[in-house]
Design a protein around this motif. Structure first.
Motif, PDB file in Angstrom:
ATOM      1  N   ARG A   1       0.801  -1.230   0.000  1.00 14.39           N
ATOM      2  CA  ARG A   1       0.000   0.000   0.000  1.00 14.39           C
ATOM      3  C   ARG A   1       0.836   1.284   0.000  1.00 14.39           C
ATOM      4  O   ARG A   1       0.306   2.376  -0.204  1.00 14.39           O
ATOM      5  CB  ARG A   1      -1.019   0.026   1.148  1.00 14.39           C
ATOM      6  CG  ARG A   1      -0.445   0.217   2.526  1.00 14.39           C
ATOM      7  CD  ARG A   1      -1.546   0.267   3.584  1.00 14.39           C
ATOM      8  NE  ARG A   1      -1.763   1.610   4.089  1.00 14.39           N
ATOM      9  CZ  ARG A   1      -2.754   1.959   4.886  1.00 14.39           C
ATOM     10  NH1 ARG A   1      -3.654   1.076   5.263  1.00 14.39           N
ATOM     11  NH2 ARG A   1      -2.877   3.190   5.322  1.00 14.39           N
TER      12      ARG A   1
ATOM     13  N   HIS B   1      -5.789   0.110  14.494  1.00 14.58           N
ATOM     14  CA  HIS B   1      -6.760   0.776  15.375  1.00 14.58           C
ATOM     15  C   HIS B   1      -7.432  -0.275  16.265  1.00 14.58           C
ATOM     16  O   HIS B   1      -7.361  -1.464  15.983  1.00 14.58           O
ATOM     17  CB  HIS B   1      -7.853   1.456  14.542  1.00 14.58           C
ATOM     18  CG  HIS B   1      -7.339   2.572  13.681  1.00 14.58           C
ATOM     19  ND1 HIS B   1      -8.103   3.179  12.714  1.00 14.58           N
ATOM     20  CD2 HIS B   1      -6.136   3.187  13.632  1.00 14.58           C
ATOM     21  CE1 HIS B   1      -7.393   4.129  12.125  1.00 14.58           C
ATOM     22  NE2 HIS B   1      -6.202   4.149  12.652  1.00 14.58           N
TER      23      HIS B   1
ATOM     24  N   LYS C   1      -3.786  14.758   8.611  1.00 19.72           N
ATOM     25  CA  LYS C   1      -5.092  14.692   9.270  1.00 19.72           C
ATOM     26  C   LYS C   1      -5.974  15.890   8.883  1.00 19.72           C
ATOM     27  O   LYS C   1      -6.993  16.132   9.530  1.00 19.72           O
ATOM     28  CB  LYS C   1      -4.917  14.655  10.799  1.00 19.72           C
ATOM     29  CG  LYS C   1      -4.217  13.406  11.301  1.00 19.72           C
ATOM     30  CD  LYS C   1      -5.104  12.170  11.201  1.00 19.72           C
ATOM     31  CE  LYS C   1      -4.387  10.930  11.662  1.00 19.72           C
ATOM     32  NZ  LYS C   1      -5.223   9.726  11.608  1.00 19.72           N
TER      33      LYS C   1
HETATM   34  O1  LIG Z   1      -3.723   6.726   8.202  1.00 22.41           O
HETATM   35  C1  LIG Z   1      -4.818   6.332   7.757  1.00 22.41           C
HETATM   36  O2  LIG Z   1      -5.268   6.627   6.665  1.00 22.41           O
HETATM   37  C2  LIG Z   1      -5.638   5.411   8.620  1.00 22.41           C
HETATM   38  C3  LIG Z   1      -4.959   4.101   8.678  1.00 22.41           C
HETATM   39  O3  LIG Z   1      -4.920   3.566   7.402  1.00 22.41           O
HETATM   40  O4  LIG Z   1      -5.740   5.940   9.878  1.00 22.41           O
HETATM   41  P1  LIG Z   1      -6.845   7.041  10.244  1.00 22.41           P
HETATM   42  O5  LIG Z   1      -8.172   6.382  10.059  1.00 22.41           O
HETATM   43  O6  LIG Z   1      -6.522   7.256  11.697  1.00 22.41           O
HETATM   44  O7  LIG Z   1      -6.608   8.223   9.375  1.00 22.41           O
END
Ligand SMILES: O=C(O)[C@@H](CO)OP(=O)(O)O
Ligand SMILES: [Mn+2]
Length: 498
Positions: free
Chosen positions: A186, A440, A317
Motif C-alpha cells: 500500500r 486501530h 489529518k
Molecule cells: O492513516 C490512515 O489513513 C488510517 C490508517 O490507514 O488511519 P486514520 O483512520 O486514523 O486516518
C-alpha cells in the motif's frame, strides 16, 4: 444554557482507553498531564467503534468515521456498510455505472479491480473486491483481473499472505474466471504526502505487468518476517493480466483521503471508476456511490449563528478536521490552518509537527476574533501504526507536553477546552503474543472538559459516544444543542460554564 465560552476541541487521534499494560502508552506514566486533567475535571469513556460510529458491529474505529461522528453529532452509516448493504440488496448490481463501463470498454476488454486486501475496512476490504468482481462478471465482463494491494497497517502486519489466500479462495468460489494480476504494497497506493511518483509507479506496474517479477507467496512470507507488506514491491501473479488503457478499472477504496493520488494517476492513463467520490477527475457516471454532503451537524449549525470553528491539523489529518468533520464538505467558510507533514514520516520523528500545532492553537486563543477551534494531534495514531512501544512512548510524551502548553494558554486567555479522541490505537501496541500491533482498536476513548478558569467542574459528565461531543461543544459555546443534534450533551447537572 448559560453564556458563551470560547471553546477548543482537542482530538488526540488514536488515544483509546485500556487497562495499564506494556503496550499501552496512553497511561499516567507517559501522559501525566492528561491523567491529571481526568482527575481534576472528571472523564467519561466514549464509544468510538462499531455501530456507535456507523461501522459493522465490533469493528475498530477509524479517523474518517470518528471525525464524521464528532462533527455531525449523529451516527452516520459508513460507506463500507452502505456498499455492503447495496451488494446484498441488489442496488449495486442495478447501478447504471456498469452499463457506462461496458460501453466505454474496448471490445473483449476486461474488468480490472485495484483494491486493498484488508480485513480492517478502514480504506478498503477484501470482501468488497470479491463483491465487485462478482458483479462485474454478472454485468457481462467475461474476464475480471484483481490487483491486490497489501495492507499491513490497518490489517495486522504480516497478515498479507493469509489475506491473499482468503481473497483467492473467495474469488475461486464465486468468480471462477477471476485472475490475480499485480500484487503490491500500500506504500504506493495510499500515500497522502503529495509524492505522486509513488502512484505513477503503481500505474506503470499495472500497465506493464508482464515485465514484472513473478509473484511467489513464499517470497512474500519471507519479506514479512522483517518488513511490513506495506512496502512489498510490485510483482505479477497470473500471466496476461496487464491493464490496457481501453479496459475498465475499478478502485475499491471507500474513503477519499488516501486513494486520490492513485485514482488521479490512473485517470491520466485510462478511465478509472470508483466506489465513492474520490477525485473530480472521475466523472459522476463512473462513481457507483457518489458521496453526498451531509446536512446539519455542529459546524453548519454554528455557522448559521455566526460562529466558526477554526480548524488546525497536520496535512495527514487535515481532511479529517475539515472534510470529514464537516460532513463531506471541504469548507464551511471557517479558517483552516494546515501544517505540513513531517519530512521522512512520523516514525523518523515521533514529535511530528506538534510544536507548530501548539503555536497555531496559541495564535487562535490569543486572537480576539476567534470563538472556537478544532485541532487534531496525530502522533498517537500515526506513530501508533508502527506498533513500536518505544517510539510511541516518545509520541505520547510529546502529545502530553503539547497538551500542557495548550491548557496553559487556554487558562491565560480564558478558553474552555474539550479533550477527546476519534478512535483507539496507542493504548494497544502489542497483541496477545507480545508482537507489535499497529492497528486501530475498538476501545472507548476519553472525554473531559477543562474549564477556562481551572476551577473544578461543577457538572457531571454522562455516558455516551462520539455523537454526544457535538451537542456538548454547542452547549459550551452557548448554543442550545437541541436544535442541532438528536444526541444529548454530555454535561449533566450543569450550573455554570466557565
Ligand atoms: O492513516 C490512515 O489513513 C488510517 C490508517 O490507514 O488511519 P486514520 O483512520 O486514523 O486516518
Ligand atoms: Mn490511524
Amino acid at each position: 444554557m448559560t453564556g458563551r465560552a470560547k471553546t477548543g476541541l482537542i482530538i488526540l487521534d488514536g488515544a483509546g482507553l485500556a487497562a495499564p499494560a506494556r503496550g499501552n502508552v496512553v497511561d499516567r506514566a507517559c501522559m501525566p498531564v492528561l491523567f491529571d486533567l481526568f482527575d481534576r475535571y472528571g472523564m467519561v469513556p466514549l464509544r468510538a467503534s462499531g455501530d456507535a460510529v456507523g461501522l459493522f458491529d465490533g469493528q475498530a474505529g477509524n479517523s474518517e468515521v470518528g471525525h464524521l461522528t464528532l462533527g455531525m453529532g449523529r451516527t452516520v452509516v459508513s460507506s463500507l456498510v452502505a456498499i455492503d448493504r447495496a451488494y446484498r440488496s441488489g442496488t449495486w448490481k442495478k447501478s447504471a455505472v456498469w452499463q457506462t463501463l461496458r460501453d466505454e470498454t474496448a471490445q473483449n476488454g476486461r474488468f480490472h479491480i485495484l483494491g486493498l486486501v484488508s480485513d480492517a475496512g478502514v480504506h478498503g476490504h477484501w470482501r468488497t473486491i470479491v463483491q465487485g468482481a462478482e458483479l462485474a462478471g454478472r454485468s457481462g465482463f467475461s474476464t475480471v483481473v484483481v490487483h491486490p494491494v497489501l495492507d499491513g497497517v490497518d490489517a495486522m502486519r504480516g497478515s498479507g499472505p493469509a489475506l491473499l489466500d482468503t481473497l483467492r479462495q473467495a474469488l475461486a468460489a464465486r468468480v471462477p474466471a477471476a485472475r490475480i494480476g499485480v500484487v503490491i504494497g500500500r506504500a504506493w497506493f495510499a500515500d497522502r504526502t503529495g509524492n505522486r511518483a509513488l502512484a505513477r509507479h503503481l500505474v506503470d506496474a499495472l500497465l506493464s505487468a508482464d515485465a514484472l517479477p513473478r509473484f511467489d507467496r513464499r517470497q512474500l512470507e519471507e519479506f514479512c518476517r522483517d518488513k511490513s507488506e506495506r512496502d512489498f514491491p510490485a510483482h505479477r501473479a497470473d500471466a496476461d493480466t496487464r491493464l490496457t488503457p481501453g479496459e475498465a478499472v475499478l478502485v475499491t477504496s471507500h474513503r477519499a483521503d488516501r486513494a486520490v493520488q492513485t485514482v488521479e494517476a490512473l485517470a491520466a492513463r485510462c478511465r478509472p471508476a470508483t466506489l465513492t467520490s474520490i477525485s473530480e477527475q472521475v466523472p459522476a457516471a463512473r462513481v457507483f456511490f457518489p458521496t453526498r454532503s451531509l446536512s446539519g451537524g455542529l459546524a453548519q449549525a454554528l455557522q448559521a449563528r455566526g460562529i466558526a470553528l477554526t480548524r488546525i491539523a497536520e496535512n495527514c489529518k487535515f481532511p479529517h478536521v475539515t472534510y470529514f468533520f464537516n460532513g463531506f464538505r471541504q469548507s464551511l467558510g471557517e479558517r483552516q490552518i494546515s501544517i505540513p507533514d513531517t519530512p521522512g514520516g512520523p516514525e523518523t520523528c515521533p514529535r511530528m509537527r506538534v510544536d507548530e500545532t501548539v503555536d497555531a492553537c496559541r495564535r487562535v486563543m490569543t486572537s480576539s476574533r476567534e470563538t472556537g477551534f478544532v485541532v487534531n494531534i496525530p502522533n498517537l495514531d500515526q506513530v501508533g501504526h508502527s506498533g513500536d512501544v518505544g517510539l510511541c512512548r516518545l509520541a505520547a510524551e510529546a502529545v502530553d507536553h503539547a497538551l500542557s502548553q495548550i491548557v496553559a494558554q487556554a487558562r491565560e486567555t480564558g478558553w474552555t477546552l474539550a479533550v477527546t479522541a476519534d478512535h483507539g490505537n496507542a493504548e494497544r501496541l502489542l497483541d496477545d503474543q507480545g508482537r507489535g500491533f499497529g492497528s486501530h482498536t475498538a476501545n472507548p476513548v476519553p472525554f473531559t472538559i477543562v474549564t477556562a478558569d481551572g476551577s473544578r467542574a461543577d457538572w457531571a459528565l454522562g455516558d455516551g459516544g462520539l455523537d454526544n461531543v457535538a451537542p456538548t461543544m454547542a452547549a459550551l459555546l452557548g448554543v442550545d444543542p437541541a436544535g442541532i443534534c438528536d444526541a444529548p450533551a454530555l454535561i449533566c447537572r450543569q450550573r455554570s460554564l466557565a
